[in-house]
Structures are given as structure tokens and as C-alpha cells.
Write an enzyme that holds these catalytic residues in place. Sequence first.
Site, PDB file in Angstrom:
ATOM      1  CG  LEU A  19      -2.623   0.693   3.032  1.00 55.66           C
ATOM      2  CD1 LEU A  19      -2.187   2.096   3.415  1.00 55.66           C
ATOM      3  CD2 LEU A  19      -1.618   0.043   2.090  1.00 55.66           C
ATOM      4  CG  HIS A  20      -2.517  -6.220   6.396  1.00 51.19           C
ATOM      5  ND1 HIS A  20      -3.037  -6.378   5.128  1.00 51.19           N
ATOM      6  CD2 HIS A  20      -1.919  -7.398   6.703  1.00 51.19           C
ATOM      7  CE1 HIS A  20      -2.768  -7.593   4.699  1.00 51.19           C
ATOM      8  NE2 HIS A  20      -2.086  -8.237   5.625  1.00 51.19           N
ATOM      9  NE  ARG A  21       0.605  -8.670   2.632  1.00 52.32           N
ATOM     10  CZ  ARG A  21       0.554  -9.986   2.771  1.00 52.32           C
ATOM     11  NH1 ARG A  21       1.387 -10.581   3.617  1.00 52.32           N
ATOM     12  NH2 ARG A  21      -0.300 -10.711   2.104  1.00 52.32           N
ATOM     13  CG  ASP A  32      -1.123  -4.068   2.242  1.00 61.12           C
ATOM     14  OD1 ASP A  32      -2.202  -4.544   2.663  1.00 61.12           O
ATOM     15  OD2 ASP A  32      -0.390  -3.364   2.960  1.00 61.12           O
TER      16      ASP A  32
END
Length: 377
Positions: free
Chosen positions: A213-215, A291
Site C-alpha cells: 500500500l502506498h497510493r 495498489d
Amino acid sequence: MSEQTGANILCVVGARPNFMKIAPIMRAFNAAGSGLRASLVHTGQHYDAAMKHAFFEQLHIPEPDVDLGVGSGTHAEQTAQIMLKFEPVLDAQQPDAVLVVGDVNSTIACALVAVKKGIPVIHVEAGLRSGDRGMPEEINRILTDQLSDLLFTTEMSAADNLEREGISRDKVFFVGNVMIDTLRYNLASATPSASTLAEAGPRFTEGYGLLTLHRPSNVDDPTVLRRLLTELVDISRETPLVFPVHPRTRARIRDAGLDAVIAGADILLLPPQGYLEMLGLMRDARVVLTDSGGIQEETTALGVPCITLRESTERPITVEQGTNTVVGTESAAIRKAYREVIQGGGKAGRQPEYWDGQAAQRIASILARWCGGVRQA
């Protein structure tokens, strides 16, 4: 410039997603008889020096001829700093063309400087569109393609996107996916997941899901982040999750007071992993929840089910032909897709056209002919 040295192509790499794309390009350009001569600029947009070194070493990327050392900042600050520091490099090197990859800030910044100085721009991974202009990467893609003289695409639908935006098909070449070149080149050397998870215990080595997850749309909004983490904790009770945590994501979890949500869950938090470690974790996973755009492609190439925690994708081929399912961030949709993977094995998928490990060679061949025509004009 002599014919023996070949056309001088200045290649730009900026952030982690670029590293996997530039490695096969540098290898193909610098091969004997390519007719090309590549030099490399690292903008420093990816500012973790240790991680950058690990990726360059694992992927056999030559040390950059120039490192701009830009570091972090807002989108405007980072883009402006790259432009300011890149211009003197162009003045000193006078390349025949500038090649940029992907959709990060370095991509648009260096393309813009080059085109204003009359230097041709080459964009690798052109024409991808999510339709979501709220994503900074979407803006970078659209603008870079408008500036480019030569556009190399990873899937056939990209040419239709470019034509709708007024870009002549004469500039566009379908060559395949350089990310998959890197995957195929390195797959035999991937670090076995059992090594990475050696201290995690048998629950993880008997079968796990991989999570990234990083968006900003997922991690910057505490409500969305809490919803995602709550659902992922539930999933982890059945399938333990391995979660290499981006530093920015870790900070957002802490700042939102969400450490308690994942405390005690079967979620193994790891620091950011090197390419070979991540490749091994992906290859051996039962399911990947992400993501990331690149991971959607890599899981398709590996035949591993992928659940994309976004509302859209700029890589539709991974859905149409691959193993990817785009579900958004609502719990019910995530749970439904997860159940389909666990109960039915998920989408089988197939290998898209030209995802055969030869994309960089096609780029080099086309570019050598194109540069020859430009020099003769």
C-alpha cells in the site's frame, strides 16, 4: 559524432519503479553492435541511498554518469529541482535524444527540459491511462506523451489512447513490457520466500498473501486507511499477510493512530524489500493485494492472482488478459474478490503479447534506425 560510437541516448531514472524499467534498456543499448551509446542520469527522486544501491546492484544497472541528488519534496518542489539540475547536464552532454520511462515526476521534468532545448524525447511505457486525473502519475503520463517524439507502448490499447489525444501513430511503436524483461531475466535469481520469511514461523511459510500500500488516495485519508486495514486484518485471520511497508505508509499509519488496528493480526510488517526479495515473495504468494501499477503487471507475468485496491487501473491488459481484479477500497468488494481467489484459485490469465523478455531489444532496434534517419535528415 562518429558512427562507431553510435547515437548518444541520455537515459533518465528517478524512482524505484523506474529501476526495473531502465535495467534492460541500458543492457540493450550498450550491447555490441546496437548502434547506440547510453549514458544514465539518476535524479535522486528516490532518495533512500541504501535501497537505490541495492536495486542497482541486484539489477546490474551501471552506476549513473550523473546523480542529481534531488531528494524529497512536494510535487512542485521536486519537479522544479529536477528541471533546474537537469538542464546543465543537457548543456554539457549534448545528447542525441533523452529517454524517460514510466510516469514519475522525473519523467515529466526531464522531458520538459529536453523538449524546450530542442532535444528529441523518447517515452518508454507510453499511452497508459487510468482515466483518473486525481492521480499525479496520470498527469505526468499525459503531458510526457504530448512532448515525446517517439513513444513505445506495452499494450495495444495504448495506441488508441494516444490517437484520441492527437498523437500520430507514426510516432508510436508497440514493443512489449520492459518490466517483464527484468522479471524474466532475474526470475531464476529471485530470493526464495522461505529465506525472507525464515523467522516468521510456519504459519507464513505454509501459505501467505502479499500486501503493498502506498497510493496517497489509500494512505493519506485516515478513513480509507482504517477501512482497508480493518478488512486486511480480517483476511489475515485466514491467510496471513506479508506487508513490506513503504516509509510513507508507515508514517501515515502511525499519524492516524492505526497501529492498534493491526496489532496482534497475522500481518508480518517488513521494511522495504529489494527487487529479488519482492520477486520471490510475489512468485510464492497465494494472492497479492496491492495498489501498485507495476505489481499488477508482474503478477500477471507470474500467474499469481492480484487484487488491486484502487478504483481504476492504467494497465487494463492485466484485467482483460491477466490475473488482476480491480476492486476499489470497499470492504465487501475486497472480501468478494478474496473469496473467489481462495475458493476458486482466482483468474488464470495468460501472457499478453510481447511480454516475452525482448521488449528492450525491440526498442534498441527501432531507436537505432530512427536515430540514423534523424542524423541523415
